[in-house]
Design an enzyme around this catalytic site. Structure first.
Site, mmCIF file in Angstrom:
data_model
loop_
_atom_site.group_PDB
_atom_site.id
_atom_site.type_symbol
_atom_site.label_atom_id
_atom_site.label_comp_id
_atom_site.label_asym_id
_atom_site.label_seq_id
_atom_site.Cartn_x
_atom_site.Cartn_y
_atom_site.Cartn_z
ATOM 1 N N CYS A 33 -17.511 -30.074 -13.440
ATOM 2 C CA CYS A 33 -18.089 -30.438 -14.330
ATOM 3 C C CYS A 33 -19.758 -31.248 -13.252
ATOM 4 O O CYS A 33 -19.140 -31.642 -12.809
ATOM 5 C CB CYS A 33 -17.305 -31.730 -14.797
ATOM 6 S SG CYS A 33 -18.081 -32.172 -16.540
ATOM 7 N N TYR B 187 -13.747 -41.070 -18.989
ATOM 8 C CA TYR B 187 -12.041 -41.078 -18.747
ATOM 9 C C TYR B 187 -11.620 -40.183 -18.761
ATOM 10 O O TYR B 187 -10.465 -39.571 -19.357
ATOM 11 C CB TYR B 187 -12.468 -41.223 -20.437
ATOM 12 C CG TYR B 187 -12.976 -41.253 -21.680
ATOM 13 C CD1 TYR B 187 -12.511 -39.884 -22.350
ATOM 14 C CD2 TYR B 187 -13.802 -41.777 -22.158
ATOM 15 C CE1 TYR B 187 -14.081 -39.050 -22.402
ATOM 16 C CE2 TYR B 187 -14.924 -40.766 -22.916
ATOM 17 C CZ TYR B 187 -14.774 -39.398 -23.528
ATOM 18 O OH TYR B 187 -15.933 -39.467 -24.455
ATOM 19 N N CYS B 188 -11.767 -39.210 -18.125
ATOM 20 C CA CYS B 188 -12.301 -37.611 -18.228
ATOM 21 C C CYS B 188 -10.807 -37.229 -17.606
ATOM 22 O O CYS B 188 -10.523 -37.788 -16.354
ATOM 23 C CB CYS B 188 -12.913 -36.959 -16.912
ATOM 24 S SG CYS B 188 -12.699 -35.228 -16.638
ATOM 25 N N GLY C 12 -13.117 -29.138 -17.226
ATOM 26 C CA GLY C 12 -14.875 -28.702 -16.995
ATOM 27 C C GLY C 12 -15.569 -28.653 -17.537
ATOM 28 O O GLY C 12 -15.352 -28.702 -18.828
ATOM 29 N N SER D 267 -19.040 -32.148 -27.602
ATOM 30 C CA SER D 267 -18.380 -33.347 -27.421
ATOM 31 C C SER D 267 -19.840 -34.576 -27.554
ATOM 32 O O SER D 267 -20.925 -34.966 -27.143
ATOM 33 C CB SER D 267 -17.861 -33.813 -25.443
ATOM 34 O OG SER D 267 -16.936 -32.945 -25.114
ATOM 35 N N CYS E 72 0.137 -24.892 -21.360
ATOM 36 C CA CYS E 72 -0.534 -26.391 -21.407
ATOM 37 C C CYS E 72 -1.601 -27.076 -21.035
ATOM 38 O O CYS E 72 -2.070 -27.102 -19.919
ATOM 39 C CB CYS E 72 0.569 -27.275 -22.275
ATOM 40 S SG CYS E 72 -0.024 -28.925 -22.864
ATOM 41 N N ASP E 73 -3.467 -27.225 -21.522
ATOM 42 C CA ASP E 73 -4.214 -27.709 -20.694
ATOM 43 C C ASP E 73 -3.784 -29.084 -20.413
ATOM 44 O O ASP E 73 -4.426 -29.288 -19.206
ATOM 45 C CB ASP E 73 -5.158 -27.697 -21.848
ATOM 46 C CG ASP E 73 -6.389 -28.158 -21.581
ATOM 47 O OD1 ASP E 73 -6.755 -28.175 -20.091
ATOM 48 O OD2 ASP E 73 -7.379 -28.947 -21.787
ATOM 49 N N CYS F 188 13.526 -42.249 -38.090
ATOM 50 C CA CYS F 188 12.564 -42.600 -38.181
ATOM 51 C C CYS F 188 12.221 -41.767 -40.018
ATOM 52 O O CYS F 188 12.273 -40.473 -40.189
ATOM 53 C CB CYS F 188 11.450 -42.690 -37.878
ATOM 54 S SG CYS F 188 9.619 -42.964 -38.426
ATOM 55 N N CYS G 112 2.816 -35.806 -30.254
ATOM 56 C CA CYS G 112 2.405 -35.027 -28.363
ATOM 57 C C CYS G 112 2.928 -35.231 -27.274
ATOM 58 O O CYS G 112 3.472 -36.627 -27.004
ATOM 59 C CB CYS G 112 1.206 -34.896 -28.488
ATOM 60 S SG CYS G 112 0.149 -34.341 -26.836
#
Length: 377
Positions: free
Chosen positions: A15, A21-22, A66, A122, A276-277, A320, A330
């Site tokens: 990147c 905070y990446c 990235g 972003s 998953c990312d 709940c 998530c």
């Protein structure tokens, strides 16, 4: 065969920014190989060929990092060539890319517009907020360059969404940020809760998002959004859109809102595939796309174990009143696991308080939009 959606990382974790905070930087640090370099054109061709042989109805190629634009514009021109070459079944192809906008110029913008790419760019808000944590390798803020890229998008007719990360500072300024987006006529917004590094107890960084701050953020943003929707000035905020859709009987299109993980196809630059990312780490390596079929990748032992792990639900969730709307949230926000099982969502109190606060108005909007649909039939 089913429709197919892939998330491809052509530049791996490389990147040109150093965002404070990446989450993917922290993910890459946990692997034996931190960066897999740049994806070859040969591998890209293999991916497109196999994907279009497998998919029916539609196929989505989404690119992330990235910073995926570091692979170069010629790489993406080849993508379009390969799609035309191998789409013998005439499936609908969707292309998308998430970028920080640093290398986008006129040529890039024309290409993205002409080839119907959906772009996520972003932008954390106005300059003072964005530049606080989104800076380049020299430590300089990137707001001006992002806004210049958005101007190029507007000039060339690129379809784009604004992506912003809700960190501790952003969460305190929801009103300021929303009004900034309104002033700039940004219609499609998507917020992403800030993630602390995997396997760490959350909340220990200056930028960490706490449940208390997330609660205030959700309430404030919802109030402003609801007021605009009622006035007919509709802004799309993906999370709120999905909640209204769920109350109308639709399935959420955001995987983190379904309550159970799905084994996705996240492809690193070397062809390695992960489910998953948020879990592009050695433990969840499914295999290489150049060597395995999509069925082998998805239904192998690792893929099945990934999905099965997410099935566990905390007892507090089962009791709940908001279970059908929240569904536990998530999996990534239920880390770190205890005894190999997800724990209660870190933001459980935020969601519970937010649903108590917003549900009557969410239901009102669901009934309103359902009525409009009925009238349109």
């Amino acid at each position: 065969m089913p429709p197919l959606s892939m998330l491809i990382k052509p530049a791996s974790s490389n990147c040109n920014l150093r965002c404070k905070y990446c989450f993917y930087h922290s993910i890459a640090e946990k692997r034996m190989t931190e960066s897999y370099g740049m994806m070859s054109v040969e591998l890209l061709e293999t991916i497109v060929k196999k994907a279009l042989e497998f998919a029916d109805y539609y196929c989505t190629f989404a690119f992330q990092g990235g910073e995926p634009t570091l692979a170069g514009l010629d790489f993406f021109k080849k993508l379009v060539e390969f799609e035309k070459k191998y789409n013998v079944k005439n499936v609908t192809i969707n292309n998308a890319i998430q970028t920080n906008g640093m290398v986008i110029d006129d040529e890039w913008s024309k290409f993205l517009a002409e080839n119907n790419f959906l772009v996520g760019i972003s932008l954390d808000g106005p300059k003072d907020i964005h530049d606080l944590m989104r800076y380049d390798a020299r430590g300089e803020g990137t707001y001006n360059r992002v806004m210049n890229t958005i101007s190029l998008f507007n000039r060339h007719g690129v379809e784009y969404n604004i992506l912003f990360v809700v960190n501790s500072y952003v969460a305190r300024h929801a009103g300021k940020i929303y009004n900034f987006f309104k002033k700039n006529n940004f219609t499609y917004l998507q917020f992403i809760p800030c993630l602390d590094p995997l396997d760490e107890e959350p909340g220990n960084y200056e930028h960490s998002l706490t449940p208390e701050r997330f609660t205030v953020f959700l309430k404030t943003l919802f109030d402003l959004w609801y007021e605009d929707v009622k006035k007919g000035n509709v802004k799309s905020i993906r999370y709120f859109d999905n909640l209204v859709g769920m109350l109308m009987g639709y399935r959420p299109e955001v995987c983190g809102m379904s309550g159970v993980c799905n084994c996705q196809f996240v492809v690193e630059a070397d062809g390695g595939v992960y489910p998953c990312d948020f879990y592009v780490i050695d433990e969840w390596y499914l295999g290489n796309i150049a060597e395995k079929s999509f069925d082998e990748l998805k239904f192998g032992e690792t893929g099945k174990r990934f999905v099965e792990t997410s099935l566990h639900m905390d007892d507090e969730c089962r009791k709940c009143r908001w279970l059908n709307l929240c569904r536990g949230g998530c999996r990534r926000s239920r880390e770190p696991f205890v005894d190999g099982k997800p724990v209660l969502n870190y933001f459980c109190s935020s969601y519970r308080e937010f649903f108590d606060y917003s549900f009557p108005r969410l239901r009102e909007l669901a009934l309103m939009f359902s009525g409009r649909q009925a009238q349109g039939r």
